[in-house]
Write a protein that holds these residues in place. Structure first.
Motif, PDB file in Angstrom:
ATOM      1  N   LEU A  21       0.837  -1.203   0.000  1.00 46.90           N
ATOM      2  CA  LEU A  21       0.000   0.000   0.000  1.00 46.90           C
ATOM      3  C   LEU A  21       0.871   1.252   0.000  1.00 46.90           C
ATOM      4  N   ASN A  22       1.877   1.290   0.842  1.00 45.11           N
ATOM      5  CA  ASN A  22       2.746   2.465   0.902  1.00 45.11           C
ATOM      6  C   ASN A  22       3.464   2.713  -0.418  1.00 45.11           C
ATOM      7  N   ILE A  23       3.902   1.641  -1.063  1.00 43.27           N
ATOM      8  CA  ILE A  23       4.557   1.775  -2.373  1.00 43.27           C
ATOM      9  C   ILE A  23       3.555   2.278  -3.403  1.00 43.27           C
ATOM     10  N   ALA A  24       2.346   1.733  -3.379  1.00 40.68           N
ATOM     11  CA  ALA A  24       1.315   2.140  -4.335  1.00 40.68           C
ATOM     12  C   ALA A  24       0.952   3.611  -4.168  1.00 40.68           C
ATOM     13  N   VAL A  25       0.848   4.067  -2.938  1.00 40.39           N
ATOM     14  CA  VAL A  25       0.515   5.473  -2.680  1.00 40.39           C
ATOM     15  C   VAL A  25       1.582   6.387  -3.284  1.00 40.39           C
ATOM     16  N   GLU A  26       2.833   5.977  -3.227  1.00 33.89           N
ATOM     17  CA  GLU A  26       3.912   6.780  -3.798  1.00 33.89           C
ATOM     18  C   GLU A  26       3.827   6.854  -5.327  1.00 33.89           C
ATOM     19  N   LYS A  38      -6.179   6.951   0.153  1.00 40.36           N
ATOM     20  CA  LYS A  38      -5.390   5.852   0.716  1.00 40.36           C
ATOM     21  C   LYS A  38      -6.319   4.772   1.271  1.00 40.36           C
ATOM     22  N   ALA A  39      -7.422   5.168   1.886  1.00 41.74           N
ATOM     23  CA  ALA A  39      -8.388   4.198   2.403  1.00 41.74           C
ATOM     24  C   ALA A  39      -9.027   3.413   1.257  1.00 41.74           C
ATOM     25  N   LYS A  40      -9.351   4.113   0.169  1.00 41.19           N
ATOM     26  CA  LYS A  40      -9.924   3.454  -1.012  1.00 41.19           C
ATOM     27  C   LYS A  40      -8.930   2.443  -1.586  1.00 41.19           C
ATOM     28  N   MET A  41      -7.671   2.823  -1.629  1.00 40.18           N
ATOM     29  CA  MET A  41      -6.632   1.936  -2.141  1.00 40.18           C
ATOM     30  C   MET A  41      -6.450   0.727  -1.224  1.00 40.18           C
ATOM     31  N   ALA A  42      -6.467   0.959   0.076  1.00 40.72           N
ATOM     32  CA  ALA A  42      -6.326  -0.138   1.034  1.00 40.72           C
ATOM     33  C   ALA A  42      -7.477  -1.123   0.889  1.00 40.72           C
ATOM     34  N   GLU A  43      -8.675  -0.601   0.691  1.00 42.09           N
ATOM     35  CA  GLU A  43      -9.838  -1.475   0.518  1.00 42.09           C
ATOM     36  C   GLU A  43      -9.678  -2.348  -0.725  1.00 42.09           C
ATOM     37  N   ALA A  44      -9.232  -1.752  -1.825  1.00 38.00           N
ATOM     38  CA  ALA A  44      -9.026  -2.521  -3.056  1.00 38.00           C
ATOM     39  C   ALA A  44      -7.956  -3.589  -2.853  1.00 38.00           C
ATOM     40  N   LEU A  45      -6.896  -3.224  -2.162  1.00 42.53           N
ATOM     41  CA  LEU A  45      -5.804  -4.160  -1.911  1.00 42.53           C
ATOM     42  C   LEU A  45      -6.285  -5.348  -1.074  1.00 42.53           C
ATOM     43  N   VAL A  46      -6.935  -5.069   0.026  1.00 40.96           N
ATOM     44  CA  VAL A  46      -7.383  -6.140   0.919  1.00 40.96           C
ATOM     45  C   VAL A  46      -8.454  -6.991   0.257  1.00 40.96           C
ATOM     46  N   ARG A  47      -9.366  -6.351  -0.481  1.00 42.19           N
ATOM     47  CA  ARG A  47     -10.424  -7.101  -1.165  1.00 42.19           C
ATOM     48  C   ARG A  47      -9.820  -8.101  -2.149  1.00 42.19           C
ATOM     49  N   ASN A  48      -8.847  -7.661  -2.922  1.00 41.71           N
ATOM     50  CA  ASN A  48      -8.218  -8.558  -3.891  1.00 41.71           C
ATOM     51  C   ASN A  48      -7.401  -9.643  -3.207  1.00 41.71           C
ATOM     52  N   ALA A  49      -6.697  -9.294  -2.145  1.00 44.25           N
ATOM     53  CA  ALA A  49      -5.944 -10.303  -1.395  1.00 44.25           C
ATOM     54  C   ALA A  49      -6.900 -11.337  -0.796  1.00 44.25           C
ATOM     55  N   ALA A  50      -8.030 -10.880  -0.286  1.00 45.97           N
ATOM     56  CA  ALA A  50      -9.017 -11.797   0.295  1.00 45.97           C
ATOM     57  C   ALA A  50      -9.639 -12.693  -0.770  1.00 45.97           C
ATOM     58  N   ASP A  51      -9.678 -12.205  -2.012  1.00 47.43           N
ATOM     59  CA  ASP A  51     -10.203 -13.013  -3.111  1.00 47.43           C
ATOM     60  C   ASP A  51      -9.201 -14.052  -3.599  1.00 47.43           C
ATOM     61  N   GLY A  52      -8.023 -14.061  -2.982  1.00 46.76           N
ATOM     62  CA  GLY A  52      -7.044 -15.079  -3.321  1.00 46.76           C
ATOM     63  C   GLY A  52      -5.918 -14.617  -4.231  1.00 46.76           C
ATOM     64  N   LEU A  59      -1.543  -7.204  -7.351  1.00 47.78           N
ATOM     65  CA  LEU A  59      -2.091  -6.446  -6.226  1.00 47.78           C
ATOM     66  C   LEU A  59      -1.687  -4.977  -6.322  1.00 47.78           C
ATOM     67  N   MET A  60      -0.443  -4.714  -6.703  1.00 52.67           N
ATOM     68  CA  MET A  60       0.030  -3.338  -6.846  1.00 52.67           C
ATOM     69  C   MET A  60      -0.741  -2.614  -7.942  1.00 52.67           C
ATOM     70  N   ASP A  61      -0.953  -3.293  -9.067  1.00 51.39           N
ATOM     71  CA  ASP A  61      -1.679  -2.676 -10.178  1.00 51.39           C
ATOM     72  C   ASP A  61      -3.091  -2.267  -9.775  1.00 51.39           C
ATOM     73  N   VAL A  62      -3.828  -3.175  -9.138  1.00 53.31           N
ATOM     74  CA  VAL A  62      -5.206  -2.838  -8.773  1.00 53.31           C
ATOM     75  C   VAL A  62      -5.244  -1.753  -7.701  1.00 53.31           C
ATOM     76  N   THR A  63      -4.247  -1.740  -6.843  1.00 55.08           N
ATOM     77  CA  THR A  63      -4.194  -0.738  -5.783  1.00 55.08           C
ATOM     78  C   THR A  63      -3.899   0.643  -6.352  1.00 55.08           C
ATOM     79  N   VAL A  64      -2.941   0.725  -7.260  1.00 54.83           N
ATOM     80  CA  VAL A  64      -2.614   2.003  -7.893  1.00 54.83           C
ATOM     81  C   VAL A  64      -3.805   2.510  -8.709  1.00 54.83           C
TER      82      VAL A  64
END
Length: 72
Positions: A21-26, A38-52, A59-64
């Motif tokens: 997340l920190n790398i993506a924010v940069e 940043k909260a929106k990005m964190a949600e996308a990151l965790v949602r995708n990680a939870a989806d497997g 993960l970086m691409d979807v977060t950015v």
């Protein structure tokens, strides 16, 4: 809409996700680096990680992408 059981992440994986997340924010424009974005990005990151999704590049691409428009 069906409910998916919550995914459990160990502390090491949470630290890895936080680093991603920190790398993506940069990688987004400074004008979009708001707490809401940043909260929106964190949600996308965790949602995708939870989806497997485990590939860090994916993960970086979807977060950015989640933070690029800055509409959060």
């Amino acid at each position: 809409m069906s409910q998916v059981p919550p995914q459990k992440f160990d502390a090491e994986y949470v630290a890895h996700l936080r680093e991603l997340l920190n790398i993506a924010v940069e990688q987004i424009g400074p004008e979009h680096r708001t707490p809401a974005t940043k909260a929106k990005m964190a949600e996308a990151l965790v949602r995708n990680a939870a989806d497997g999704i485990t590939d860090a590049h994916h993960l970086m691409d979807v977060t950015v992408r989640a933070g690029e428009d800055g509409t959060a």
